[in-house]
Design an enzyme around this catalytic site. Structure first.
Site: not given
Ligand code: GLO
Ligand code: MG
Length: 346
Positions: A50, A53
């Protein structure tokens, strides 16, 4: 470990403290450095991020500070022999985005979302990846009447066009999900993501990320979602995991609920040389009961299951399958697949 040319990734959120809507964390938070150490240990190659992150406190930093921190992160990755797979703007936690980001009814929020998307692109560039993932978490409604779905689709398109123009090298992969946190989300399936992609100003730089659990929540088969995306060359990443029926999003270890469904995802990826175009992302979470010291086994299991299923898929005699298809003996085909999954060669 033989990896057959596949590269594997996960995000820091996949080493998780176990909080759920009914209870607090049950495992201590691990700092980013100690999470990074897990990647190589378990056979992973790339990190998913993210925006915050990679650059914590992103909303309070100047553009120069932000870029500098992202560069430092790239170095930390390099020190561990890792690279970044993608960056995704976290548009669902800030109090501004309670009612959505790009599709919020409030113009100030929409402009915050666009700014944040630009920052994500800047960070991706500094981290050395050209891939931005958009999980459109809060773009949807609890009450149908609260937003206008047609206008929302246009707003999403405008946001995508803005991002594609902001950086001419960036590629965007939409990660569809039908619900959660919203009751109903606007881009619920791979088909919706691809339809949107083709309407943008730069369709060649638009693709999708298929998450198994999200497809299952939508009542769809993940391997067919993969195949549909690959038929137009638009599958740029995956979040393989598993899901026990249409309930809350579980992010279970890959193959742990339905190994045949996992097998079919591996089979279509492998038959279509996915390792040449994308990375195997594993968006899995340890169950809440797992003690902290052993809470990375879900990642180990998912990666190994994937590779075991590659071996099984390649070991099945395609000529036998073709002959059974020609005879329309699908019960025998069923038996062939079941036996292979049970470790026997009939
Ligand atoms: C939630 C999503 C989340 C995304 C992550 C990357 O249901 O799967 O985990 O994959 O935030 O954008
Ligand atoms: Mg995901």
């Amino acid at each position: 470990m033989e990896k057959y040319g596949y590269r594997f990734s996960f995000g820091p959120w996949n080493i998780h403290e176990g909080a759920d809507p009914f209870g607090p964390p049950v495992r201590p938070a691990r700092d980013f450095e100690s999470k990074l150490a897990v990647f190589k240990e378990l056979g992973f190659d790339m990190v998913q991020f993210h925006d915050d992150d990679a650059v914590p406190g992103i909303d309070d930093l100047s553009p120069e500070q932000m870029r500098q921190q992202a560069r430092a992160m790239r170095q930390r990755l390099a020190d561990q022999g890792l690279t970044a797979e993608f960056v995704a703007p976290r548009l669902w936690e800030h109090p501004m985005t309670i009612d959505g980001a790009f599709t919020s009814n409030d113009a100030k929020v929409r402009s915050y979302a666009l700014d944040r998307a630009k920052k994500t692109i800047d960070i991706a560039r500094e981290l050395g990846t050209d891939l931005v993932v958009l999980w459109l978490a809060r773009e949807g409604t609890y009450m149908r009447e609260a937003k206008n779905a047609l206008r929302a689709t246009q707003q999403l398109l405008d946001a995508l066009n803005m991002m594609l123009t902001y950086d001419a090298r960036i590629r965007i992969a939409i990660e569809p999900k039908p619900n959660e946190p919203m009751d109903m989300s606007y881009i619920p399936s791979i088909g919706h993501g691809i339809a949107l992609a083709y309407q943008t100003s730069h369709p060649l730089r638009m693709g999708v990320l298929m998450e198994s659990a999200h497809a299952i929540l939508a009542g769809l088969d993940p391997s067919d979602e993969i195949s549909f995306a690959m038929s137009s060359g638009k599958l740029w990443s995956v979040h393989l995991n598993d899901q026990n029926g249409p309930k809350y999003d579980q992010d279970r270890s890959f193959g742990s609920v339905d190994v045949r469904r996992a097998f079919n995802q591996v089979r279509v990826l492998d038959n279509n040389q996915y390792w040449q175009v994308g990375v195997i992302g594993l968006d899995v979470k340890a169950v809440r009961t797992q003690p902290a010291s052993i809470a990375t086994k879900h990642l180990r299991n998912s990666l190994r299951t994937f590779l075991r299923l590659v071996e099984i898929s390649r070991s099945i005699d395609q000529q036998k399958i073709d002959a059974l298809i020609a005879e329309r003996d699908y019960e025998e085909l069923d038996w062939l697949i079941l036996n292979s999954l049970m470790g026997r060669n009939p």
